[in-house]
Motif scaffolding. Sequence first.
Motif, PDB file in Angstrom:
ATOM      1  N   LYS A 421       0.993  -0.988   0.255  1.00 20.87           N
ATOM      2  CA  LYS A 421       0.333   0.123   0.161  1.00 20.87           C
ATOM      3  C   LYS A 421       0.970   1.151  -0.233  1.00 20.87           C
ATOM      4  O   LYS A 421       1.201   1.247   0.438  1.00 20.87           O
ATOM      5  N   GLY A 424      -1.327   4.638   1.043  1.00 17.91           N
ATOM      6  CA  GLY A 424      -2.583   3.710   1.762  1.00 17.91           C
ATOM      7  C   GLY A 424      -3.506   2.845   0.198  1.00 17.91           C
ATOM      8  O   GLY A 424      -4.662   2.471   0.976  1.00 17.91           O
ATOM      9  N   GLU A 425      -2.996   3.257  -0.681  1.00 16.48           N
ATOM     10  CA  GLU A 425      -3.922   2.551  -1.398  1.00 16.48           C
ATOM     11  C   GLU A 425      -3.097   1.594  -2.384  1.00 16.48           C
ATOM     12  O   GLU A 425      -1.857   1.196  -2.128  1.00 16.48           O
ATOM     13  N   ILE A 426      -3.443   0.317  -2.424  1.00  7.94           N
ATOM     14  CA  ILE A 426      -2.807  -0.768  -2.636  1.00  7.94           C
ATOM     15  C   ILE A 426      -2.109  -0.999  -4.478  1.00  7.94           C
ATOM     16  O   ILE A 426      -2.900  -0.446  -5.280  1.00  7.94           O
ATOM     17  N   LYS A 427      -0.864  -1.285  -4.512  1.00  8.89           N
ATOM     18  CA  LYS A 427      -0.265  -0.618  -6.241  1.00  8.89           C
ATOM     19  C   LYS A 427       0.710  -1.823  -6.480  1.00  8.89           C
ATOM     20  O   LYS A 427       1.045  -2.314  -5.205  1.00  8.89           O
ATOM     21  N   GLU A 440       3.076   0.868   3.201  1.00 14.04           N
ATOM     22  CA  GLU A 440       2.845  -0.365   3.987  1.00 14.04           C
ATOM     23  C   GLU A 440       3.078  -1.504   2.859  1.00 14.04           C
ATOM     24  O   GLU A 440       2.795  -2.065   2.526  1.00 14.04           O
ATOM     25  N   LEU A 442       2.666  -5.768   2.259  1.00 17.50           N
ATOM     26  CA  LEU A 442       1.754  -6.793   2.548  1.00 17.50           C
ATOM     27  C   LEU A 442       2.486  -7.562   2.108  1.00 17.50           C
ATOM     28  O   LEU A 442       2.965  -8.246   1.145  1.00 17.50           O
TER      29      LEU A 442
END
Length: 712
Positions: A421, A424-427, A440, A442
Amino acid sequence: MLRQYELVDLVKSYDPDANEDALNRAYVYAMKKHGAQLRTSGDPYYSHPIEVAGILTKFKLDSTSIIAGLLHDTVEDTDATIEEIKELFGEQVAQIVDGLTKLAMIELKSKDTKQAENFRKLLLAMSEDIRVLLIKLADRLHNMRTIQYCAEEKRLRISRETLDIYAPLAERIGMQEIKTELEQIAFRELHKEAYESITARLNFLREKGSDLVPAIIRQLEKDMAEGGIRCEVSGREKSPYSIWCKMQKKNASFEQLSDIMAFRIIVDDVAACYQALGIVHSKYHMVPRRFKDYISTPKPNGYKSLHTGVIGPENTRIEIQIRTQEMHEVNEKGVAAHWAYKQGEKTAGKNFRWIQELLEILEESSSPEEFLDNTKLEMYNDQVFCFTPKGDLIGLPVNSTPVDFAYAVHSKVGNTCVGAKINGEIKPLRTILKNGDQVEVLTSKAQHPSPEWDRFVVTGKAKAAIRRYIRANKREQFITLGEQILERTFKGENLEFGEKVLISVLPNFEAESVEDIYAKVGEGIVSAWDVLKAVYPSYKQSKLGKVVKSFKAKSLGRDKKNKAEPLPIKGLIPGMAVHFAGCCHPLPGDRIVGIVTTGKGVAVHSIDCKALEKYASEPERWLDISWGDAAESDLHVGRLKIILANEPGALGDLSNIIARAEGNIANLNITNRTMSYFELIVDVEVHDLKQLNDIIAAVKSSKVVSYAARAN
Ligand code: MN
């Protein structure tokens, strides 16, 4: 608060060509946009950007900087947009305001002081235009000047940050004045008691020795005049903060600190600096180890001065700094002053081309140290700094991706990362990180490093970890494959196979375990036949004696009943030894020709074999031969060239496909290997050309295979 015309007059006083209209419009725009917003002090909010602009005029900055200073909070705090600012005030102003808005959004959350250096680098890296940094410092200075209106918690946090980040930054770009004032205020807020007791003590000394500073100044002026030096002398008590720092450093009490007064002698030129120093040293006792020549060796931020400590007039221990006016300006105002000087020298002085000027200074300067901090600005351009969710900063090379970030955090995090992330957005994992991104990672325990990652990671740590994993993983594949090849080979000969029989021959292959042998066979370093021969040294002589081998690993898994048959070829001279050439591996179905070799009988080549060229001038050696009727019942080696994706399991897939097509891998050699593919030569035992072509077709249909053809 500065009035509109006062600000314009200030700018015009040092820059007659300033863009008066734009300055006026920016002043009004900021007032309008901030409107009725109030500061904690109760003042209208717009007083803040106007004061910031005022501070910037002290550094004689160009109108672009002053305008950007007026607008610096509009995008962050009002409904103004960068597009609007670009339209109204032009590209440059918009870019600077954009840079300031981005800076405002990042905040060092970590309490770890080691992070401060990284954070400073982040600010430097984000301030592509040095004006961004100058305005940021002016902004911080005004906020510190008005910090008394903030709540306790905020006061402490902002002061800490000022001391850790902004004061060192100001020093780094040589802005002594700003640095000193930032430190003073932060010190007062953070160490109230120390500040008050030092101030009280200074006041007491001042009253006791009432006019000590002026008396010493008068004496020094007299000394210089006698020596024929034109100069200005000024004196001051050292600041409470620098006294406190010295107390901390020397672990001394205030009473033990003797030199709390510092004097400055400003002279006309460099020669006069050294003459003045000579006068001071001949007249007063030098304090050992206090003399420093920053003129011949400037500090990395460009600071130049002579420093010395003496037992001066009135028998007082004092510090004396000697410098020229230009050095003084540069020391106090840093890059800004240097630029102003260069500007002043220009007769026309029409354009304020700040950055170009700086670059010129850099290029012209004989010593690269002189403006090291500007080079540093560029240096950090090849780095990005990103936050962990906890607020720690991780520095990475430019073009780094979340995978690099993950490995920088910990190898385990890298090895198990499945996604990221960013803010805050999944990239995607191959996204290129930008300064200030919060990342962040994962993770999943089931994940393994992918060879794909090697194509986009940039850090050595990530590359090494991915390759290490793939190497280890590949060994696993080689072990499985090697065991399969060996088992088929031994069983095909009806020979006992198993770890037991292999243990005795470990030394033959410099192997430490049976797995090592499997891996070597799987990788094609050792042929299965070599292993068989090592285990059963007498086997070949007794059973395969009549078969002339075309190459060392040929003729495995052959059907027993065909073994006694001679080569099924028509047209041979009876009794003549014959073998299949290792270069072309002819198969039943290929057109063939025999070549009479010297001492090795007849070699069977396929008609299009390149090796035949060298016999072109010796037609007497050529034999017209063809396959016998029963040729297909025997096994022959066909050689394949295969390019295989370098993926986990790909080698296993390949061997299964070949086995399903009833081919038997006799030997396998990796001729080239990159991170994305293997290039292999595979020798397969088949009955005829048709079977080999079937195998090629089957192999080609696999998605792990990108090329398969007969090798020549
Ligand atoms: Mn501000």
